[in-house]
Each structure stands twice: as C-alpha cells, then as structure tokens.
Design a protein around this motif. Structure first.
Motif, PDB file in Angstrom:
ATOM      1  N   LEU A 180     -13.296   7.343  17.688  1.00  0.00           N
ATOM      2  CA  LEU A 180     -13.969   8.614  17.430  1.00  0.00           C
ATOM      3  C   LEU A 180     -13.589   9.211  16.083  1.00  0.00           C
ATOM      4  O   LEU A 180     -14.297  10.082  15.565  1.00  0.00           O
ATOM      5  CB  LEU A 180     -13.632   9.619  18.547  1.00  0.00           C
ATOM      6  CG  LEU A 180     -14.312   9.360  19.888  1.00  0.00           C
ATOM      7  CD1 LEU A 180     -13.704  10.243  20.982  1.00  0.00           C
ATOM      8  CD2 LEU A 180     -15.814   9.616  19.790  1.00  0.00           C
ATOM      9  N   HIS A 181     -12.504   8.737  15.492  1.00  0.00           N
ATOM     10  CA  HIS A 181     -12.105   9.209  14.177  1.00  0.00           C
ATOM     11  C   HIS A 181     -12.678   8.346  13.056  1.00  0.00           C
ATOM     12  O   HIS A 181     -12.423   8.613  11.880  1.00  0.00           O
ATOM     13  CB  HIS A 181     -10.586   9.303  14.066  1.00  0.00           C
ATOM     14  CG  HIS A 181     -10.050  10.583  14.623  1.00  0.00           C
ATOM     15  ND1 HIS A 181      -9.786  11.679  13.842  1.00  0.00           N
ATOM     16  CD2 HIS A 181      -9.759  10.953  15.894  1.00  0.00           C
ATOM     17  CE1 HIS A 181      -9.338  12.670  14.595  1.00  0.00           C
ATOM     18  NE2 HIS A 181      -9.313  12.259  15.848  1.00  0.00           N
ATOM     19  N   HIS A 182     -13.447   7.325  13.429  1.00  0.00           N
ATOM     20  CA  HIS A 182     -14.228   6.596  12.422  1.00  0.00           C
ATOM     21  C   HIS A 182     -15.320   7.538  11.936  1.00  0.00           C
ATOM     22  O   HIS A 182     -15.915   8.287  12.720  1.00  0.00           O
ATOM     23  CB  HIS A 182     -14.837   5.333  13.033  1.00  0.00           C
ATOM     24  CG  HIS A 182     -15.607   4.510  12.058  1.00  0.00           C
ATOM     25  ND1 HIS A 182     -16.924   4.756  11.760  1.00  0.00           N
ATOM     26  CD2 HIS A 182     -15.226   3.445  11.301  1.00  0.00           C
ATOM     27  CE1 HIS A 182     -17.353   3.875  10.867  1.00  0.00           C
ATOM     28  NE2 HIS A 182     -16.332   3.076  10.566  1.00  0.00           N
ATOM     29  N   HIS A 183     -15.609   7.498  10.637  1.00  0.00           N
ATOM     30  CA  HIS A 183     -16.476   8.520  10.053  1.00  0.00           C
ATOM     31  C   HIS A 183     -17.825   8.640  10.750  1.00  0.00           C
ATOM     32  O   HIS A 183     -18.381   9.728  10.867  1.00  0.00           O
ATOM     33  CB  HIS A 183     -16.664   8.273   8.555  1.00  0.00           C
ATOM     34  CG  HIS A 183     -17.458   7.051   8.222  1.00  0.00           C
ATOM     35  ND1 HIS A 183     -16.882   5.799   8.093  1.00  0.00           N
ATOM     36  CD2 HIS A 183     -18.792   6.893   8.011  1.00  0.00           C
ATOM     37  CE1 HIS A 183     -17.819   4.918   7.799  1.00  0.00           C
ATOM     38  NE2 HIS A 183     -18.984   5.546   7.753  1.00  0.00           N
ATOM     39  N   TYR A 184     -18.386   7.521  11.257  1.00  0.00           N
ATOM     40  CA  TYR A 184     -19.714   7.587  11.888  1.00  0.00           C
ATOM     41  C   TYR A 184     -19.661   8.433  13.163  1.00  0.00           C
ATOM     42  O   TYR A 184     -20.441   9.377  13.341  1.00  0.00           O
ATOM     43  CB  TYR A 184     -20.219   6.179  12.213  1.00  0.00           C
ATOM     44  CG  TYR A 184     -21.612   6.175  12.834  1.00  0.00           C
ATOM     45  CD1 TYR A 184     -22.742   6.162  12.039  1.00  0.00           C
ATOM     46  CD2 TYR A 184     -21.783   6.201  14.223  1.00  0.00           C
ATOM     47  CE1 TYR A 184     -24.020   6.181  12.587  1.00  0.00           C
ATOM     48  CE2 TYR A 184     -23.046   6.226  14.794  1.00  0.00           C
ATOM     49  CZ  TYR A 184     -24.157   6.211  13.966  1.00  0.00           C
ATOM     50  OH  TYR A 184     -25.413   6.239  14.519  1.00  0.00           O
ATOM     51  N   LEU A 185     -18.726   8.102  14.075  1.00  0.00           N
ATOM     52  CA  LEU A 185     -18.619   8.855  15.328  1.00  0.00           C
ATOM     53  C   LEU A 185     -18.009  10.234  15.107  1.00  0.00           C
ATOM     54  O   LEU A 185     -18.356  11.194  15.800  1.00  0.00           O
ATOM     55  CB  LEU A 185     -17.779   8.067  16.340  1.00  0.00           C
ATOM     56  CG  LEU A 185     -18.411   6.781  16.872  1.00  0.00           C
ATOM     57  CD1 LEU A 185     -17.442   6.070  17.825  1.00  0.00           C
ATOM     58  CD2 LEU A 185     -19.725   7.076  17.595  1.00  0.00           C
ATOM     59  N   TYR A 186     -17.118  10.324  14.130  1.00  0.00           N
ATOM     60  CA  TYR A 186     -16.479  11.613  13.869  1.00  0.00           C
ATOM     61  C   TYR A 186     -17.509  12.648  13.404  1.00  0.00           C
ATOM     62  O   TYR A 186     -17.545  13.772  13.900  1.00  0.00           O
ATOM     63  CB  TYR A 186     -15.387  11.451  12.813  1.00  0.00           C
ATOM     64  CG  TYR A 186     -14.610  12.726  12.564  1.00  0.00           C
ATOM     65  CD1 TYR A 186     -13.566  13.092  13.404  1.00  0.00           C
ATOM     66  CD2 TYR A 186     -14.928  13.564  11.495  1.00  0.00           C
ATOM     67  CE1 TYR A 186     -12.849  14.263  13.191  1.00  0.00           C
ATOM     68  CE2 TYR A 186     -14.226  14.734  11.272  1.00  0.00           C
ATOM     69  CZ  TYR A 186     -13.184  15.077  12.120  1.00  0.00           C
ATOM     70  OH  TYR A 186     -12.488  16.239  11.905  1.00  0.00           O
ATOM     71  N   ASN A 187     -18.358  12.257  12.476  1.00  0.00           N
ATOM     72  CA  ASN A 187     -19.359  13.194  11.964  1.00  0.00           C
ATOM     73  C   ASN A 187     -20.367  13.604  13.023  1.00  0.00           C
ATOM     74  O   ASN A 187     -20.861  14.736  13.008  1.00  0.00           O
ATOM     75  CB  ASN A 187     -20.096  12.575  10.771  1.00  0.00           C
ATOM     76  CG  ASN A 187     -19.208  12.455   9.551  1.00  0.00           C
ATOM     77  OD1 ASN A 187     -18.205  13.147   9.432  1.00  0.00           O
ATOM     78  ND2 ASN A 187     -19.567  11.553   8.633  1.00  0.00           N
ATOM     79  N   ARG A 188     -20.681  12.709  13.952  1.00  0.00           N
ATOM     80  CA  ARG A 188     -21.730  12.984  14.936  1.00  0.00           C
ATOM     81  C   ARG A 188     -21.206  13.622  16.217  1.00  0.00           C
ATOM     82  O   ARG A 188     -21.968  14.264  16.934  1.00  0.00           O
ATOM     83  CB  ARG A 188     -22.486  11.685  15.253  1.00  0.00           C
ATOM     84  CG  ARG A 188     -23.431  11.273  14.133  1.00  0.00           C
ATOM     85  CD  ARG A 188     -23.809   9.805  14.184  1.00  0.00           C
ATOM     86  NE  ARG A 188     -24.759   9.485  13.104  1.00  0.00           N
ATOM     87  CZ  ARG A 188     -24.395   9.316  11.826  1.00  0.00           C
ATOM     88  NH1 ARG A 188     -23.110   9.415  11.491  1.00  0.00           N
ATOM     89  NH2 ARG A 188     -25.306   9.035  10.904  1.00  0.00           N
ATOM     90  N   TYR A 189     -19.918  13.413  16.505  1.00  0.00           N
ATOM     91  CA  TYR A 189     -19.402  13.926  17.777  1.00  0.00           C
ATOM     92  C   TYR A 189     -18.047  14.623  17.646  1.00  0.00           C
ATOM     93  O   TYR A 189     -17.930  15.826  17.858  1.00  0.00           O
ATOM     94  CB  TYR A 189     -19.303  12.769  18.792  1.00  0.00           C
ATOM     95  CG  TYR A 189     -20.627  12.132  19.091  1.00  0.00           C
ATOM     96  CD1 TYR A 189     -21.574  12.786  19.871  1.00  0.00           C
ATOM     97  CD2 TYR A 189     -20.958  10.880  18.562  1.00  0.00           C
ATOM     98  CE1 TYR A 189     -22.815  12.220  20.146  1.00  0.00           C
ATOM     99  CE2 TYR A 189     -22.190  10.302  18.820  1.00  0.00           C
ATOM    100  CZ  TYR A 189     -23.115  10.975  19.608  1.00  0.00           C
ATOM    101  OH  TYR A 189     -24.341  10.417  19.863  1.00  0.00           O
ATOM    102  N   HIS A 190     -17.016  13.888  17.280  1.00  0.00           N
ATOM    103  CA  HIS A 190     -15.653  14.387  17.436  1.00  0.00           C
ATOM    104  C   HIS A 190     -15.304  15.516  16.465  1.00  0.00           C
ATOM    105  O   HIS A 190     -14.352  16.270  16.712  1.00  0.00           O
ATOM    106  CB  HIS A 190     -14.655  13.243  17.271  1.00  0.00           C
ATOM    107  CG  HIS A 190     -13.306  13.509  17.866  1.00  0.00           C
ATOM    108  ND1 HIS A 190     -13.120  13.928  19.166  1.00  0.00           N
ATOM    109  CD2 HIS A 190     -12.050  13.453  17.308  1.00  0.00           C
ATOM    110  CE1 HIS A 190     -11.843  14.093  19.415  1.00  0.00           C
ATOM    111  NE2 HIS A 190     -11.164  13.818  18.294  1.00  0.00           N
TER     112      HIS A 190
END
Length: 619
Positions: A149-159
């Motif tokens: 979730l701290h990967h930029h893709y998931l972080y920007n969209r969710y976390h």
C-alpha cells in the motif's frame, strides 16, 4: 480522500448520510424476532449478542477518543506536538463505517457460515488457535500488504487517505477507503473463519479478538505514550510482540518505517524498523510538563453540552452547538448521572490546549451547568471551584486566567473581584475580557447610527457599552426606570442628555443582554438588528430581523489545534472574553481586568487586530 481516488473508494452507504444505520435494522429485527419466537433449545444467544457487541465497539472507541483528547490537552507524554484541524475531524467522521461493515458480515456469517451460529460461551482451544493465527498469518500478511500500500500506485489511490492525518487520534486507525478497509476485514477474519469451520469458535474468542484489534488500533494512534516502561524491563521480548503509540507514530511522520500491524518483530526481521523508535519512546514516556501562559476558565452550559465538548463526541464538538440532538435524549439517565457525579465529586478539568506564536493556552472547565449558577445555594461551591482553579494556575506558573461565561458574574463574584480581594498577592492576572467585548459590540453597530435601544439584563459589559456610546454622542434609550436611574448615576452630568427613558420600541438597533423576552422581540420593527452584549445569545423568534452573534472574533490562522467550536460560535471563532485573556498575555500587560477595573477599549481592540484577530460577519 486519497490524492488520486481509486475504484471502490466510497462506502456503499455513503450517500445515506446519518441514515446509514438502516443497513443493520433488518438484521437486528430478524435476530430479535428469531430469539423471541423460537423455543428454548433453538434460540441462538450468540446471534442476538451481535448487536450489543456492536454497541460495545462504539463505546470502546468513544472512550479512547475522549481519553486521548483529554490526555493530549494536559499530558506531558504527548508524542507529536502539532495541532489537529477541522479538516481532519471531518475526514475521520465516518469511523463508524467499519463497525457497520463488521456487523453486516457477523449477521451474514451467523446465518450462512457453518459453525458460526449457536456458539458456546468459551473454548480454550479456539483462543489458542486465534493467538497463533494472529501472530503468524495475520501479522505476516498485513506487513506485506502494508508495504504494498506504500507503493506509489496504491498509496496515491488509497492509503494516502489514511496518512493525511500526521497527528493521529485513536480513530485515525480505521479511516481508510472502502476497499482498503474491506481488505483488512478479510485479513482479520482468517482466525475467526478458521475457528468457525473447525467448530472451535466461541463467543469469548469472537468478542475478545475483535476487542483486541480495536484496543491495539486505538492504542497505536492515541498520540500519547501510555505503555509503562516497567513492562519492557520485566519482559524484554515484549518490544517485538507489542508496539507502542510512539512506535506507530513514527510511521505517520516517517511513512516508510514501522510498517508492522501490532507486532514489531516483522519490522525487525525485514529491516523496516525506525532507528529512532527506542529514543522516541524514552522521550515520550519521560515527557515534559506543559506550562500554559493563559488559562481560559469556562463551564458546561446545558446538560447535553458535555457531549459537545472537545472531549465528548468529536463530530458534535466540530460544529456550533445550537440545540440538542433528539437521540441524546435516549441517554438522559447517563446525562443526569454524570451531572450528579460531577456535582458531588467533580473538579475542574482540562478541555483543550492551543498555541499562538509563543503563547500556550489551555481551556479548563468547571463541572457545573448554567442553571446551577442561578441557584444561590450553589454559589459557594462554584466560587470554591473557581478559586481553586485560580490558585492551581498560580502555582503552575500561569500568567493570565480569563473568566468565561458565568464565571465572572456580578452576583457570583463581583466580576472576579472577590478572588483578587481574597488573594491580593496573586502573580497571575485575572481578566474578564470586558474591554474587548465592549469594543466588539461598538464596532458591530452600523456607521451613522444615531440611537440604540438597551434591553435585557445589564451587566458590566452592558454598562460600559452604554457609557462608550454616550461618549460618541449616540443616544441610548432604555424602557425601564430602574435601569435609567442606575445608568444616570454612572454617567457624567454633561452626557445625561444622551440617556433617554422612553416606552417606545421603534429603534432598529437593539443592544441586548440576558433575559430578552419573546414578547419584547415581537414588538421590534421589521429589520431590527439584535446585537448581544451578553455571554449567551438571545433566542431567535423573528425571521424578519437580524441576529448578531455574541461578542466574538475570528482567530488568526497561526492559532493552532483548533478543531472544536466554542459553544454556539462558528468554526475558528472565539468569544471576545476568551480572546481578551490571550491578548493580555501576548501584550504582557500587568494589570488585572476584573471587578470595576477595565482596560482601555481602543488599546485592546487595536492590539487584537494587530495579532490577527478579525471582526466576525455577525449576520
């Protein structure tokens, strides 16, 4: 919201608003109906206990919210010394969504999942399995999910939605987009699903495991260090299997360290533990005493106002207190019990901590309601509480204490003079804020006004306003002879012509104090401006008239940690009496402002403007 919201961000019932609780009604109704209509051997106690368990989760979380807010307002063990703003409170207002989600799945599981109904109260094997599965698969899978979730893709969209709160509150722990929360829910059901399918699930295992998750989530986000150092001295390995608030706080300030759920061992194994974890724990645990420069002394207003304090319901406190919510009357026994207990055993308590430039401020509350101030037999006890607070502030090195609401009443303590006469060697300054309140009223009166009508009970502020208006050549009208005679004695002879006794109510500018009746308001001409000089606002009964707020000022952006409303005032607006104490400390003035003493009106007003306080758009 996340910086780039992904799919399934919104909760399914988001558009229902406050009516979202209807999603549970069919399940609760079916559960109660089934339990009451079936025979003794067919009744499912575990199913009917789901709703009380959900209520327990609400209560458990609320206790943590109140405890955290109380401790961070006064505790020396606060971890992140920054403020929370209204934006965060609004963003975290849906913390109960995860309880609704949990309740829905519990009812579905009880109905359709094998082994999830007619549960025994206790099974030791189920408890052991729960502990093992949580320490193994759940903690391990959560760690890697969290890293993902701290990967930029998931972080920007969710976390990133969760990490919008750098300064955390307990309930920050469950503030996630819907699909992210759903993922966590599936993860946490691994032990319970295993127990259910293996026939080892019990009521204690179910309730205990979910209470453990709530407890640890709240603990990690409470922003004050509460875990005793002695626990780690007695059992050193505890640092690998139980995190602390300071440990997880580093994750919200550093973002890419301390990723574990509740057990730091996985951070140690995979090298993501923050190097400052131990030192921050020691610093936070040792703490540093907070000495405010200013204390504002307020009190409870209505019985339900206790729920609108910053320590009460966060969503209530973040909005002006206009009237009690209908559902609060459902808990009136608790409300009355709290009033009785605080009246008998209660003492002054800290409500909030703020900062403006170099000046630190606290608000303390006297545990008494407004109606108690009007009871003559209560006055001695109230005066004793106020006096005790003043002496406590004096001993703590406080420079200024401002008396808010009825704590500065003429009948109670002669506008604070009682305490000064009893303790003439006080180093701190007692401030009632009258000069600034008068200034706010004067600058609220439209330019070009020739006459005003004075109504309601006159107070120190009311008399000072009337005198200042006569100095400006504005005619002050009163309809009561006793008020007229008293005002006339206070006024210099040369200004007597500006004071008029008249029975007419035709003036369109009314300066009103407490006790303004509905009948009097109805006699006012259309378009009348009601400008209070009182601590409490008049009841609005005319839609064709303009009602100003009680004397108040907008606060500067630099004033930190403002995320609750002061009684009925709008967001980021403070009463003039409270601001008066702040200005007194900022300017370093040495005089008291209580009793008959009042500071220079123009000097105080100009100082308030220079420090960034602004007039309110009253209407």
């Amino acid at each position: 919201m996340a910086s780039k919201p992904g799919i399934f961000t919104e909760w399914p019932w988001q558009k229902l608003g406050s009516f979202k609780y209807v999603v549970l009604i069919p399940w609760v109704a079916e559960s109660l109906y089934s339990y009451t209509t079936k025979g003794e051997g067919e009744r499912d106690l575990s199913n009917v206990l789901i709703f009380p368990f959900l209520l327990w989760r609400f209560l458990h979380n609320q206790i943590w919210i109140s405890l955290s807010r109380f401790q961070t307002a006064r505790s020396k063990h606060t971890i992140v010394h920054k403020g929370i703003e209204f934006e965060q409170v609004d963003r975290e207002g849906n913390w109960d969504d995860q309880i609704l989600l949990n309740g829905t799945f519990l009812y579905l599981s009880s109905k359709f999942l094998p082994g999830a109904s007619h549960l025994p109260f206790w099974r030791i094997d189920g408890l052991i399995i729960t502990i093992l599965l949580h320490a193994g698969p759940v903690e391990f899978l959560y760690y890697w999910l969290h890293r993902a979730l701290h990967h930029h893709y998931l972080y920007n969209r969710y976390h990133s939605h969760h990490h919008s709160s750098i300064v955390t509150e307990p309930i920050t722990s469950v503030i996630h987009p819907f699909v992210e929360n759903l993922t966590y829910f599936v993860l946490f059901t691994i032990p319970l699903m295993t127990l259910s399918l293996s026939g080892t699930l019990s009521i204690v295992a179910l309730a205990g495991y979910e209470t453990y998750i709530d407890f640890m989530n709240n603990l990690g986000h409470c922003n004050f260090e509460i875990v005793p150092n002695r626990l780690f001295q007695i059992f050193p390995p505890l640092k690998y299997i139980m995190y602390t608030p300071s440990y997880h706080s580093l994750h919200h300030t550093q973002f890419r360290t301390n990723l574990a759920l509740f057990m730091p061992i996985y951070d140690y194994i995979y090298g993501t533990v923050d190097k400052s974890s131990d030192s921050l724990y020691e610093t936070s645990h040792k703490g540093k005493a907070v000495i405010p420069h200013v204390v504002h002394l307020t009190h409870l207003t209505t019985l339900h106002s206790i729920y609108h304090l910053r320590l009460g319901f966060a969503s209530f406190a973040s909005k002006p207190y206009v009237s009690s919510k209908w559902y609060l009357w459902m808990i009136w026994p608790l409300t009355w019990a709290s009033m009785l207990l605080t009246s008998i055993f209660g003492s002054t308590f800290t409500v909030e901590m703020n900062r403006l430039d170099r000046v630190k401020m606290q608000t303390w509350a006297i545990p008494r309601n407004s109606f108690q101030y009007s009871l003559s037999w209560q006055r001695a006890a109230i005066n004793s509480l106020i006096e005790k607070a003043i002496l406590e502030a004096e001993a703590g090195g406080v420079k200024v204490i401002s008396l808010g609401l009825l704590n500065q009443g003429e009948e109670l303590n002669r506008n604070g003079e009682y305490y000064l006469q009893k303790h003439p060697k006080l180093k701190l300054r007692i401030v009632d804020g009258t000069a600034l309140a008068v200034a706010v009223v004067l600058y609220s009166i439209p330019l070009g006004t020739k006459q005003v009508l004075l109504r309601g009970k006159l107070s120190k502020t009311g008399y000072a306003v009337a005198l200042a208006l006569c100095h400006k050549g504005i005619q002050v009208i009163t309809v009561r002879r006793d008020e007229f005679e008293k005002l006339k004695l206070l006024f210099p002879a040369k200004m007597g012509s500006h004071l008029v006794l008249c029975s007419s109510y035709n003036t369109e500018i009314w300066l009103v104090g407490d006790g303004l009746t509905e009948e009097e308001q109805r006699r006012a001409p259309k378009g009348t401006r009601f400008i209070p000089f009182s601590q409490f606002p008049p009841k609005k009964v005319r839609k064709d008239c303009l009602y100003y707020t009680t004397p108040a000022l907008k606060i500067p952006k630099a004033l930190e940690n403002i995320h609750s409303c002061e009684n009925w005032l709008p967001r980021r607006v403070m009463s003039a009496w409270r601001v008066g104490g702040i200005i007194h400390a900022l300017e370093g003035w040495d005089a008291h402002e209580c009793g008959d003493k009042m500071l220079d009106i123009e000097e105080v007003w100009n100082a308030a403007l220079q420090h960034g306080f602004l007039p309110v758009a009253h209407v």
